[in-house]
Write an enzyme that holds these catalytic residues in place. Structure first.
Site, PDB file in Angstrom:
ATOM      1  N   THR A 134       0.827  -1.206   0.000  1.00  0.00           N
ATOM      2  CA  THR A 134       0.000   0.000   0.000  1.00  0.00           C
ATOM      3  C   THR A 134       0.860   1.254   0.000  1.00  0.00           C
ATOM      4  O   THR A 134       1.879   1.314   0.705  1.00  0.00           O
ATOM      5  CB  THR A 134      -1.002   0.110   1.176  1.00  0.00           C
ATOM      6  OG1 THR A 134      -1.495   1.455   1.222  1.00  0.00           O
ATOM      7  CG2 THR A 134      -0.441  -0.216   2.536  1.00  0.00           C
ATOM      8  N   ASP A 136      -0.137   3.821   1.253  1.00  0.00           N
ATOM      9  CA  ASP A 136      -0.512   4.541   2.477  1.00  0.00           C
ATOM     10  C   ASP A 136       0.391   4.189   3.667  1.00  0.00           C
ATOM     11  O   ASP A 136       0.417   4.916   4.660  1.00  0.00           O
ATOM     12  CB  ASP A 136      -1.969   4.223   2.859  1.00  0.00           C
ATOM     13  CG  ASP A 136      -2.943   4.549   1.739  1.00  0.00           C
ATOM     14  OD1 ASP A 136      -2.604   5.400   0.898  1.00  0.00           O
ATOM     15  OD2 ASP A 136      -4.035   3.956   1.702  1.00  0.00           O
ATOM     16  N   MET A 178      -2.295  11.742  -1.144  1.00  0.00           N
ATOM     17  CA  MET A 178      -3.098  10.546  -0.807  1.00  0.00           C
ATOM     18  C   MET A 178      -2.671   9.963   0.538  1.00  0.00           C
ATOM     19  O   MET A 178      -1.746  10.461   1.169  1.00  0.00           O
ATOM     20  CB  MET A 178      -2.935   9.499  -1.902  1.00  0.00           C
ATOM     21  CG  MET A 178      -3.905   9.644  -3.054  1.00  0.00           C
ATOM     22  SD  MET A 178      -3.780   8.209  -4.141  1.00  0.00           S
ATOM     23  CE  MET A 178      -5.218   8.457  -5.159  1.00  0.00           C
TER      24      MET A 178
HETATM   25  O1  F6P Z   1      -5.117   2.921  -0.536  1.00  0.00           O
HETATM   26  C1  F6P Z   1      -4.453   3.539  -1.575  1.00  0.00           C
HETATM   27  C2  F6P Z   1      -5.216   4.738  -2.054  1.00  0.00           C
HETATM   28  O2  F6P Z   1      -4.520   5.305  -3.135  1.00  0.00           O
HETATM   29  C3  F6P Z   1      -5.499   5.790  -0.992  1.00  0.00           C
HETATM   30  O3  F6P Z   1      -4.387   6.597  -0.726  1.00  0.00           O
HETATM   31  C4  F6P Z   1      -6.661   6.499  -1.618  1.00  0.00           C
HETATM   32  O4  F6P Z   1      -7.467   7.105  -0.628  1.00  0.00           O
HETATM   33  C5  F6P Z   1      -7.416   5.398  -2.303  1.00  0.00           C
HETATM   34  O5  F6P Z   1      -6.488   4.359  -2.514  1.00  0.00           O
HETATM   35  C6  F6P Z   1      -8.035   5.770  -3.620  1.00  0.00           C
HETATM   36  O6  F6P Z   1      -8.788   4.684  -4.037  1.00  0.00           O
HETATM   37  P1  F6P Z   1      -9.354   4.470  -5.502  1.00  0.00           P
HETATM   38  O7  F6P Z   1      -8.201   4.173  -6.406  1.00  0.00           O
HETATM   39  O8  F6P Z   1     -10.278   3.318  -5.374  1.00  0.00           O
HETATM   40  O9  F6P Z   1     -10.012   5.749  -5.899  1.00  0.00           O
END
Ligand code: F6P
EC number: 2.7.1.11
Length: 358
Positions: A134, A136, A178
């Site tokens: 991740t 994150d 993010m």
């Molecule tokens: O978990 C990774 C992430 O990029 C987060 O930082 C962000 O909030 C989310 O995924 C975005 O998700 P999606 O690609 O489903 O819009």
């Protein structure tokens, strides 16, 4: 013949292919009778029995290639045990496919939700090994996740580039980073790019303190200010609300995201010209950094070792310099957040970075 499954689940990142390559290389060099089955689009492929047999050549040229050659999807954990209108129990389907394919193990490359599901499958009796992905960096039990470093490099580049234009125009610039509900990416990108103000969810901000810091910089003769704002940052007032009220308040926000809200407030309270940049999914795209390529290779190799030692129901974890592992049950459903009292926060404060709280 040994047969193992492989899937990539949740939001993608730059280093997924690099990890699959490391794992496959380790598996193919350790076992002559190995067959790797790649499930398409994450758990979806395991539920539907949609897979491809991956010969060693499939993993060539992947070290520097972002995204995932297997595809991915978000499969919400809470839906897992729900029997859908068509009468399908997803967990039963996954178990059936595991059995029918005579799999020895499934390697799950994923973040929080995905490891939670991996733990569920492990509790249901399947041999599962998790690999911590991740951008994150919020997976509990591991110092670092693959993808984080590459996203950090990307977010830093954005902030770096903003510096030159902010300086030319003498504006306040806000970059929304993010990170979902945690502030790792913003904290690191903010420090690495010399941001003046960093707002993260773990340290709720007071907008008056934020604008006070900007005004102070102006008084010191500084023409511009750079803010790194986490997409999950919240104000002190919002933080005081219960979870449900918080959700409601954020849903009804008149701005598309926190950066725009903070931007409007700064513009109103300081009279300065403000611009907002949201790099979004760019942070997950492109090639993995050298650090992530090395980490991914090590994580892939460790996952093979766990398989060899029959240590199932575990997730590969990074502990300092060591690549180790922890039980999936320990990480499932737990977030690793930034500790507001951590040494890195103290150091950042000591060089004058404002976190909007004091
Ligand atoms: O978990 C990774 C992430 O990029 C987060 O930082 C962000 O909030 C989310 O995924 C975005 O998700 P999606 O690609 O489903 O819009």
């Amino acid at each position: 013949m040994r047969r193992v499954g492989l899937l990539t689940s949740g939001g993608d990142c730059q280093a997924l292919n690099a990890v699959m390559r490391g794992l496959a290389k380790a598996l193919y060099s350790n076992y002559e009778d190995m067959e790797i089955i790649g499930f398409k689009d994450g758990y979806k492929g395991l539920i539907k029995g949609d897979y491809t047999v991956m010969a060693p050549e499939c993993f060539s040229g992947l070290l520097m290639r972002g995204g995932t050659i297997l595809g991915t999807s978000r499969q919400p954990f809470k839906l897992m045990r729900v029997v859908e209108a068509d009468g399908i129990d997803k967990v039963d389907e996954m178990k059936k496919n595991y059995k029918n394919l005579k799999l020895d193990c499934i390697f799950v490359l994923g973040g929080n939700g995905s490891q939670k599901t991996a733990n569920l499958l492990s509790e249901e009796g399947l041999n599962i090994i998790g690999l911590p992905k991740t951008i994150d960096n919020d997976l509990y039990g591991t110092d670092m996740t693959f993808g984080f470093h590459s996203a950090l490099a990307m977010a830093t580049t954005v902030l770096d580039n903003i510096h030159t234009t902010a300086a030319s125009h003498g504006r306040v610039f806000i970059v929304e980073v993010m990170g979902h509900k945690v502030g790792w990416l913003t904290l690191y990108a903010g420090i690495s790019s010399g941001a003046d103000i960093i707002l993260i969810p773990e340290i709720p901000y007071d907008i008056r303190i934020v604008t006070g810091a900007i005004n102070e910089r102006t008084l010191q003769g500084k023409k511009y200010s750079i803010l790194a704002v986490a997409e999950g940052a919240i104000s002190k007032e919002t933080a005081k609300l219960g979870k449900k009220e918080q959700k409601e308040k954020l849903k009804n926000r008149k701005y598309p995201s926190v950066a725009y809200e903070v931007g409007a407030q700064i513009s109103e309270l300081t009279g300065q010209e403000v611009r907002v940049t949201v790099p979004g999914h760019m942070q997950r795209g492109g090639t993995p950094t050298p650090f992530d390529r090395i980490l991914s290779t090590r994580i892939g190799a460790k996952a093979m070792q766990l398989y060899k030692d029959k240590e199932f129901g575990r997730m590969v974890a990074v502990l300092g310099d060591e690549i180790t592992s922890i039980p999936l049950s320990e990480t499932a459903g737990r977030l690793k957040t930034v500790d507001p009292k951590a040494s890195i926060i103290k150091e950042a404060r000591s060089i004058g970075i404002c976190f909007g709280d004091k």
